[in-house]
Design an enzyme around this catalytic site. Structure first.
Site, PDB file in Angstrom:
ATOM      1  N   GLY A  66      -4.590  -5.946  -3.502  1.00 36.21           N
ATOM      2  CA  GLY A  66      -3.555  -6.872  -3.066  1.00 36.21           C
ATOM      3  C   GLY A  66      -3.870  -8.318  -3.354  1.00 36.21           C
ATOM      4  O   GLY A  66      -2.959  -9.113  -3.578  1.00 36.21           O
ATOM      5  N   LEU A  67      -5.153  -8.677  -3.350  1.00 31.51           N
ATOM      6  CA  LEU A  67      -5.514 -10.063  -3.642  1.00 31.51           C
ATOM      7  C   LEU A  67      -5.291 -10.364  -5.124  1.00 31.51           C
ATOM      8  O   LEU A  67      -4.795 -11.424  -5.487  1.00 31.51           O
ATOM      9  CB  LEU A  67      -6.968 -10.321  -3.251  1.00 31.51           C
ATOM     10  CG  LEU A  67      -7.398 -11.786  -3.259  1.00 31.51           C
ATOM     11  CD1 LEU A  67      -6.719 -12.547  -2.122  1.00 31.51           C
ATOM     12  CD2 LEU A  67      -8.913 -11.916  -3.122  1.00 31.51           C
ATOM     13  N   LYS A  69      -3.351  -8.625  -7.927  1.00 28.59           N
ATOM     14  CA  LYS A  69      -2.411  -7.546  -8.213  1.00 28.59           C
ATOM     15  C   LYS A  69      -2.400  -7.124  -9.679  1.00 28.59           C
ATOM     16  O   LYS A  69      -2.121  -5.971  -9.994  1.00 28.59           O
ATOM     17  CB  LYS A  69      -1.002  -7.940  -7.769  1.00 28.59           C
ATOM     18  CG  LYS A  69      -0.867  -8.083  -6.256  1.00 28.59           C
ATOM     19  CD  LYS A  69       0.529  -8.494  -5.859  1.00 28.59           C
ATOM     20  CE  LYS A  69       0.665  -8.609  -4.345  1.00 28.59           C
ATOM     21  NZ  LYS A  69       0.499  -7.319  -3.666  1.00 28.59           N
ATOM     22  N   ASN A 114       2.841 -10.040   5.049  1.00 28.72           N
ATOM     23  CA  ASN A 114       3.344 -10.138   3.678  1.00 28.72           C
ATOM     24  C   ASN A 114       4.419  -9.085   3.443  1.00 28.72           C
ATOM     25  O   ASN A 114       4.377  -7.998   4.010  1.00 28.72           O
ATOM     26  CB  ASN A 114       2.197 -10.004   2.663  1.00 28.72           C
ATOM     27  CG  ASN A 114       1.977  -8.570   2.226  1.00 28.72           C
ATOM     28  OD1 ASN A 114       2.677  -8.055   1.351  1.00 28.72           O
ATOM     29  ND2 ASN A 114       1.012  -7.897   2.867  1.00 28.72           N
ATOM     30  N   PHE A 118       4.977  -5.190  -4.156  1.00 30.54           N
ATOM     31  CA  PHE A 118       4.366  -4.719  -5.417  1.00 30.54           C
ATOM     32  C   PHE A 118       4.788  -5.580  -6.607  1.00 30.54           C
ATOM     33  O   PHE A 118       5.123  -5.071  -7.687  1.00 30.54           O
ATOM     34  CB  PHE A 118       4.716  -3.260  -5.710  1.00 30.54           C
ATOM     35  CG  PHE A 118       4.073  -2.235  -4.819  1.00 30.54           C
ATOM     36  CD1 PHE A 118       3.071  -2.568  -3.927  1.00 30.54           C
ATOM     37  CD2 PHE A 118       4.473  -0.904  -4.888  1.00 30.54           C
ATOM     38  CE1 PHE A 118       2.478  -1.608  -3.113  1.00 30.54           C
ATOM     39  CE2 PHE A 118       3.888   0.076  -4.086  1.00 30.54           C
ATOM     40  CZ  PHE A 118       2.894  -0.281  -3.198  1.00 30.54           C
ATOM     41  N   SER A 181       2.311   1.208   1.651  1.00 31.58           N
ATOM     42  CA  SER A 181       2.856  -0.135   1.803  1.00 31.58           C
ATOM     43  C   SER A 181       4.194  -0.056   2.535  1.00 31.58           C
ATOM     44  O   SER A 181       5.043   0.770   2.191  1.00 31.58           O
ATOM     45  CB  SER A 181       3.066  -0.800   0.441  1.00 31.58           C
ATOM     46  OG  SER A 181       3.820  -1.996   0.597  1.00 31.58           O
ATOM     47  N   ASN A 183       6.418  -2.302   2.295  1.00 31.95           N
ATOM     48  CA  ASN A 183       7.294  -3.254   1.607  1.00 31.95           C
ATOM     49  C   ASN A 183       8.050  -2.669   0.423  1.00 31.95           C
ATOM     50  O   ASN A 183       8.743  -3.390  -0.283  1.00 31.95           O
ATOM     51  CB  ASN A 183       6.480  -4.470   1.160  1.00 31.95           C
ATOM     52  CG  ASN A 183       5.824  -5.159   2.338  1.00 31.95           C
ATOM     53  OD1 ASN A 183       6.451  -5.335   3.379  1.00 31.95           O
ATOM     54  ND2 ASN A 183       4.555  -5.517   2.191  1.00 31.95           N
TER      55      ASN A 183
END
Length: 344
Positions: A66-67, A69, A114, A118, A181, A183
């Site tokens: 995630g940091l 991508k 957040n 993706f 996730s 999201n």
């Protein structure tokens, strides 16, 4: 040097939009690496090797996905002394993610929310970045995290994961299958019993075929949510053992807001990470270990802000740990502190 500097520069970073600060930091870290300054800003961490999933990890503290991508900052991040770095989540096709703003700090709770969605440049660009990294070329342990495109119907999700697995497989130390996730619409449905069986069966068949093709076995790990009850944890654990999945990452972000009620941004949609998720993620690690034992190694992630937190994940049953939000709040000193707490 950066360990001492970070508390001084953090107020300036926190005065910026969270996503802008994210990119500013990563770009400058990579710039420092290219100027040969990585040795000045980084951590030197003594070897404390662990063999997990058949892979030798130089130390048990990793960077969560995630940091980075797109796998564009691997060499800069390597200066922090991680035992392994996980990049992604990547999808078959490039996608912009959700509209901005989509990342929020909750400093009163040492937390982040957040709803990135993706956002990434697609798997082909991702693989090109990974291939260009010195870290991987020099034997660094690199996890590649794969997902599905937002516009792919959930009924066709297996196709996206298979597509990504086939492309990242030759370049990965291990591959993480992200089904947790909050999201991406309906993604967490893949944690259901029948959906998970179908996905894991598809990917295990592909893993064996790819291992034969490339003459190299690359482990598969599954990343799960913290918002699971005992029955769900039991079902997932049984599926992991039955399909001989090599590892499991516990956990992703939470959709719960119980721990941050009333705080600014607390009601923003998205996944909550940081200190408030520590108890829930550790509960999942402990419960999952009760189901899978040592048959499926667990990587513990969620709310690690110090050495004692890292130790608690190990005591709950994890073999390795990962950090992300704690790195945003504490800086690279967190990596050294966690490694020291887990040494020996």
């Amino acid at each position: 040097m950066l360990n001492a500097l970070y508390p001084l520069v953090r107020p300036a970073l926190f005065s910026m939009d969270a996503e802008d600060a994210h990119h500013f930091t990563l770009n400058n870290l990579l710039r420092a690496h290219r100027m040969g300054l990585a040795g000045c800003i980084g951590n030197r961490i003594a070897d404390d090797p662990r063999t997990v999933m058949g892979v030798r990890f130089p130390n048990p503290v990793g960077l969560a996905a995630g940091l980075d991508k797109d796998g564009a900052y691997i060499d800069g991040l390597a200066a922090f002394g991680f035992g392994f770095i996980e990049v992604g989540t990547v999808t078959p096709r490039a996608q912009p993610g959700n509209p901005r703003p989509r990342m929020f700090r909750l400093p009163q709770a040492d937390a982040l929310i957040n709803r990135m969605g993706f956002n990434n440049g697609g798997v082909d660009a991702f693989v090109a970045n990974v291939r260009a990294s010195r870290w991987k070329a020099e034997g660094g342990v690199l996890g590649l995290n794969i997902g599905k495109n937002a516009d792919t119907p959930i009924e066709r999700a297996n196709d996206d994961y298979l597509y990504c697995l086939e492309r990242v497989y030759p370049h990965a130390s291990y591959v993480t299958v992200n089904i947790s996730s909050p999201n991406t619409k309906n993604l967490r449905q893949l944690q259901g019993a029948s959906e998970l069986d179908s996905l894991l069966s598809t990917l295990k068949d592909a893993q064996q075929r790819l291992a034969d093709q490339h003459k190299r076995y690359v482990p598969l790990a599954l990343k799960i949510a913290p918002d699971l009850d005992a029955d769900q944890i039991g079902n997932i654990g049984d599926a992991l053992v039955r399909h001989k999945i090599d590892g499991v990452i516990a956990t992703n972000t939470t959709i719960s807001r119980e721990a941050v009620k009333g705080l600014p941004h607390a009601e923003e949609a998205g996944g909550l990470s940081g200190r408030p998720v520590f108890e829930a993620s550790t509960r999942v690690v402990r419960a999952l270990h009760g189901v899978v034992g040592d048959a499926v190694p667990i990587i513990g992630v969620g709310g690690i802000f110090g050495g004692a937190d890292a130790r608690a994940k190990i005591d709950a049953g994890a073999k390795l740990v990962q950090v992300y939000s704690g790195l945003i709040y504490r800086g690279p000193a967190l990596v050294r502190e966690c490694a020291a707490a887990l040494r020996g």
